[in-house]
Write an enzyme that holds these catalytic residues in place. Sequence first.
Site, short mmCIF file in Angstrom:
data_model
loop_
_atom_site.label_atom_id
_atom_site.label_comp_id
_atom_site.label_asym_id
_atom_site.label_seq_id
_atom_site.Cartn_x
_atom_site.Cartn_y
_atom_site.Cartn_z
N ASP A 98 0.88 -1.17 0.00
CA ASP A 98 0.00 0.00 0.00
C ASP A 98 0.92 1.22 0.00
O ASP A 98 2.13 1.09 -0.12
CB ASP A 98 -0.90 -0.04 1.24
N ASP B 93 -10.13 -1.70 3.55
CA ASP B 93 -9.03 -1.30 2.67
C ASP B 93 -7.91 -2.31 2.88
O ASP B 93 -7.04 -2.14 3.73
CB ASP B 93 -8.57 0.11 3.01
N ALA B 94 -7.97 -3.37 2.11
CA ALA B 94 -7.16 -4.56 2.36
C ALA B 94 -6.14 -4.82 1.26
O ALA B 94 -5.15 -5.53 1.49
CB ALA B 94 -8.07 -5.77 2.53
N LYS B 95 -6.36 -4.29 0.06
CA LYS B 95 -5.44 -4.45 -1.07
C LYS B 95 -5.04 -5.92 -1.30
O LYS B 95 -3.89 -6.20 -1.62
CB LYS B 95 -4.18 -3.59 -0.86
N ARG B 96 -5.99 -6.85 -1.12
CA ARG B 96 -5.67 -8.25 -1.29
C ARG B 96 -5.77 -8.69 -2.76
O ARG B 96 -6.25 -7.93 -3.59
CB ARG B 96 -6.63 -9.13 -0.45
#
Lengths: 274, 274
Positions: A98, B93-96
């Site tokens: 991120d 908001d994990a951006k996985r």
Amino acid sequence: MNSSRNKANERIASLRSMLCVGLDSDPAKIPALFQSMQHPVQEFNRAVIRATRDHAAAYKVNTAFYESRGLAGMRDLEETLQALPPECLSIADAKRADIGNTSRQYAKAFFEAWPFDAITVAPYMGFDSLEPFFEYEDKLVFVLCLTSNPGSRDFEERIVEDGRPLYRSVLERVSAWQRNGNAGVVVGATKPGLLQELRRDAPDLFFLIPGVGAQGGSMQEAVSHGADPEGRSAVVNVSRALIFPDGEFSSVEQFEAAVNREAGKLHESMIGML
Amino acid sequence: MNSSRNKANERIASLRSMLCVGLDSDPAKIPALFQSMQHPVQEFNRAVIRATRDHAAAYKVNTAFYESRGLAGMRDLEETLQALPPECLSIADAKRADIGNTSRQYAKAFFEAWPFDAITVAPYMGFDSLEPFFEYEDKLVFVLCLTSNPGSRDFEERIVEDGRPLYRSVLERVSAWQRNGNAGVVVGATKPGLLQELRRDAPDLFFLIPGVGAQGGSMQEAVSHGADPEGRSAVVNVSRALIFPDGEFSSVEQFEAAVNREAGKLHESMIGML
């Protein structure tokens, strides 16, 4: 010298094994005999660890399979990390990244709160999203490069300005961004020709090679194409094909024996090559 | 129709606000008065929620700031999710993202174990890594497109075969991959001209716009360039500049008043535009 990298390479050399055991411990797939235990996933993982310990250079804990069960799953992740053999490289397969101040928190999560030796991270957001991981000079940071799945075509393999695929840019940048030899890349075993090419062009990087077993890649090809010129600096992950052997098991010992046989076969296939 | 998208759009229309409150609740930054409480982060988040509830269309919980404190942090995440106002869109908001069978577990984590309305995901691994998220037809899936950080230059902005930047390919693919209007993209407010261009070319996508406040983007530009032609389908995230107001606070009420003032100002700056 980077202590995580050293540990992994000493283990590879002494065992003559690049086996990474992938603890993708899907509760829906673990044998019935564990289901009645108080902590099925923890007991299952401990059994897999006992059964593979003499053959494994590394263990990879796939965070998704723990997060999917909320807090109970995260407790299993924590217990599993504590049960990993200290002589093996421990990898948090987390695919995080991120903006910088957020990546700093992810690095803290998987290098401090849960003290893994290594993590997998995603490159899309670029340098400042990866830098906080590289700041840990004694850890290993595996950046996604050319993955083993069909979707690698969609973005990873797109041709960029220099006439080469995007994943080549990732490889080069990662080589430049590492500190103290702490960079690695994830390159799938499902594309052995490209694996060989990337290894040739990045002799200094550590390779994490998934895709053997359920995804169809070959262990021998992964080892011969993925090792560096000294026969080091790579681990080859096997998850489903190893930890979920066919058959019914009436005892933990019987299950362990089956996993141990599989691990032994995988180990044996590498010994002559390392 | 997608119920998460509807909920967000109804809230935006009734409140005339696209404010998304980012709960990047770094324990090192939360005011001293919370530190002596039994659960500082939970109490801090509850105070921020009370102070912003009348102004917010959405709340975004940044998983990194919870994972960084291990199990205790994940308990805070769970309690925070339960404290979010049901009329607002809740975003993990994990951006996985990972190979398909793993992404399925991540989707289960953030849509079921922790039942958020929406998640952020990373596109690098392509279609099969995102499909398990899109299978949830009543959720919103925000795919990283053009992010607000300097590292966006490294890969996102690389020019691919069609002569355009990679992030344009992400935009187009995501439009094609969505189901039931459940796709969104993350586009930073720090590049307002490009935000406007991307919104024009993807009128059907929901936009999550970070980068206002500490990162330097403007709220008004984000709203005017990010909203769809009906003045809907976008939320603009503010984290640090909102939840960590300057000053010393001797009571929770005082802290809440300061946050409420900031949220009110942000809200006011949008009302005439929506």
